[in-house]
Design a protein around this motif. Structure first.
Motif, PDB file in Angstrom:
ATOM      1  N   PRO A 119       0.826  -1.210   0.000  1.00 53.86           N
ATOM      2  CA  PRO A 119       0.000   0.000   0.000  1.00 53.86           C
ATOM      3  C   PRO A 119       0.862   1.262   0.000  1.00 53.86           C
ATOM      4  O   PRO A 119       1.984   1.275   0.506  1.00 53.86           O
ATOM      5  N   GLY A 120       0.295   2.330  -0.561  1.00 52.62           N
ATOM      6  CA  GLY A 120       1.031   3.584  -0.659  1.00 52.62           C
ATOM      7  C   GLY A 120       0.798   4.516   0.510  1.00 52.62           C
ATOM      8  O   GLY A 120       1.364   5.610   0.562  1.00 52.62           O
ATOM      9  N   ASN A 134      -6.969   4.438   0.008  1.00 54.45           N
ATOM     10  CA  ASN A 134      -8.284   4.238  -0.627  1.00 54.45           C
ATOM     11  C   ASN A 134      -8.410   2.887  -1.337  1.00 54.45           C
ATOM     12  O   ASN A 134      -9.264   2.744  -2.212  1.00 54.45           O
ATOM     13  N   LYS A 135      -7.571   1.914  -0.953  1.00 53.80           N
ATOM     14  CA  LYS A 135      -7.622   0.621  -1.641  1.00 53.80           C
ATOM     15  C   LYS A 135      -7.636  -0.548  -0.660  1.00 53.80           C
ATOM     16  O   LYS A 135      -7.142  -0.449   0.470  1.00 53.80           O
ATOM     17  N   VAL A 136      -8.216  -1.660  -1.132  1.00 53.91           N
ATOM     18  CA  VAL A 136      -8.066  -2.943  -0.461  1.00 53.91           C
ATOM     19  C   VAL A 136      -7.366  -3.862  -1.455  1.00 53.91           C
ATOM     20  O   VAL A 136      -7.680  -3.861  -2.650  1.00 53.91           O
ATOM     21  N   ARG A 137      -6.374  -4.586  -0.970  1.00 60.30           N
ATOM     22  CA  ARG A 137      -5.558  -5.436  -1.843  1.00 60.30           C
ATOM     23  C   ARG A 137      -5.654  -6.891  -1.404  1.00 60.30           C
ATOM     24  O   ARG A 137      -5.720  -7.182  -0.204  1.00 60.30           O
ATOM     25  N   ILE A 176       4.567  -4.783   4.186  1.00 61.40           N
ATOM     26  CA  ILE A 176       3.963  -5.999   4.738  1.00 61.40           C
ATOM     27  C   ILE A 176       5.012  -7.089   4.709  1.00 61.40           C
ATOM     28  O   ILE A 176       5.595  -7.376   3.648  1.00 61.40           O
ATOM     29  N   PHE A 177       5.282  -7.673   5.864  1.00 65.59           N
ATOM     30  CA  PHE A 177       6.222  -8.784   5.960  1.00 65.59           C
ATOM     31  C   PHE A 177       5.450 -10.057   6.288  1.00 65.59           C
ATOM     32  O   PHE A 177       4.534 -10.035   7.113  1.00 65.59           O
ATOM     33  N   VAL A 178       5.816 -11.156   5.635  1.00 64.74           N
ATOM     34  CA  VAL A 178       5.224 -12.450   5.942  1.00 64.74           C
ATOM     35  C   VAL A 178       6.352 -13.380   6.345  1.00 64.74           C
ATOM     36  O   VAL A 178       7.283 -13.625   5.573  1.00 64.74           O
TER      37      VAL A 178
END
Length: 334
Positions: A16-17, A39-42, A313-315
């Motif tokens: 996300p930005g 403003n987004k869902v990914r 985001i880290f997984v």
């Protein structure tokens, strides 16, 4: 293999930005749904590090949850509760609130979509139809919600906690006040359905139980975490996120100190601390089998506008030793 013990894990591409508001693993796969202030869902496949879809709204997306692997729901600052079909990109507005919608949950038990808003209401929607079913006034703005079985726990401003039974929503089953002195950041129910964990802006977590008997309430306690002591001075950080391991019932906490800690709540011990992440931990989620932990490293503006590390985001792969409770020492009677 993603990540490994000692490292941050693998960073997902196409992050996300703007600030990450929440992330959640699917109950059926390694798909990860992420909501953000851009403003987004990914939708990601966390195992293969692939962005499978990105869906835009008219304002910041404050929460998200899965319906199933093919669809999900979002809560928006534009006051809407939306459903997305990931394969077709189709979106439906289930309904609206009078203020930004802070939380959304889907009950697999009852088929309801439940939203909590800063308009001081919780609303239940029929997942199959774009119609509001019920509106339930809350004592203050809704900050966090969590479901387990038929129980719904709502944490609001003013340290109020309402516990509902989804089979009878006429009034809360329990009305409580947080045992923590400061503003609530996150509430998450225990996987076994016996209670919930609550975190605050003041570096504490409370372990609470639904059983109101004297014996049941005697089990509750609170502990300090996400603090730093330097030169005799304590720095205290908000605890933004709690995530329970689906197999062992241990849990991870994430704070504005950039650390993720894993706790054994039953034995009141910290099991593990991961290496520090680049900035505040905004959200956490374990995969359905507990093999993966998704970490949102995202500045939460607790110190106002300032230069900060990019949102990421880290997984990471979860080692059993990091999350499995250690057996209590056996002492042989003399």
């Amino acid at each position: 293999m993603i990540g490994g013990t000692g490292g941050s894990g693998r960073e997902l591409s196409s992050p996300p930005g703007d600030g990450i508001s929440n992330l959640r693993f699917s109950n059926h796969s390694d798909h990860l749904l992420v909501s953000s202030w851009d403003n987004k869902v990914r939708l990601y496949d966390a195992s293969s590090n692939v962005l499978k879809g990105s869906f835009a709204q008219r304002g910041p997306v404050l929460d998200c949850c899965f319906h199933d692997d093919a669809s999900g729901f979002t809560a928006g600052a534009d006051r809407t509760v939306r459903r997305y079909d990931f394969s077709t990109g189709r979106e439906d507005i289930l309904g609206t609130h009078d203020s930004p919608v802070k939380c959304v949950e889907y009950s697999h038990t009852t088929g309801q979509v439940i939203s909590g808003s800063w308009d001081k209401t919780m609303r239940c929607w029929d997942a199959r139809a774009a119609s509001g079913q019920e509106t339930h006034p809350q004592p203050e703005r809704v900050y966090s919600m969590s479901l387990v079985g038929y129980r719904l726990v709502i944490a609001t401003a003013g340290r109020h906690i309402n516990v509902y039974d989804l089979r009878n929503m006429s009034q809360p089953e329990q009305r409580r006040e947080s045992s923590l002195k400061y503003q609530t950041r996150c509430v998450r129910c225990y996987p076994n359905g016996t209670g919930y964990a609550l975190s605050s802006v003041e570096g504490r977590v409370a372990m609470e139980f639904f059983d109101l008997s004297e014996e049941g309430q005697a089990k509750k306690y609170a502990f300090k975490c996400h603090r730093k002591s330097e030169a005799g001075r304590d720095t205290v950080y908000p605890v933004n996120a709690i995530a329970f391991h689906p197999i062992y019932g241990t849990f991870a906490t994430g704070g504005c100190d950039g650390y993720v800690n894993v706790w054994d709540g039953n034995n009141k011990k910290r099991l593990y601390q991961y290496s520090r992440y680049p900035t505040s931990i905004a959200a956490l989620s374990f995969s359905r089998d507990g093999r993966l932990l998704a970490v949102a490293s995202s500045y939460t503006f607790e110190e106002g506008q300032k230069p900060h590390e990019p949102d990421a985001i880290f997984v990471r792969s979860v080692n059993e030793a990091e999350v499995k409770p250690k057996p209590k020492a056996y002492v042989q009677a003399a």
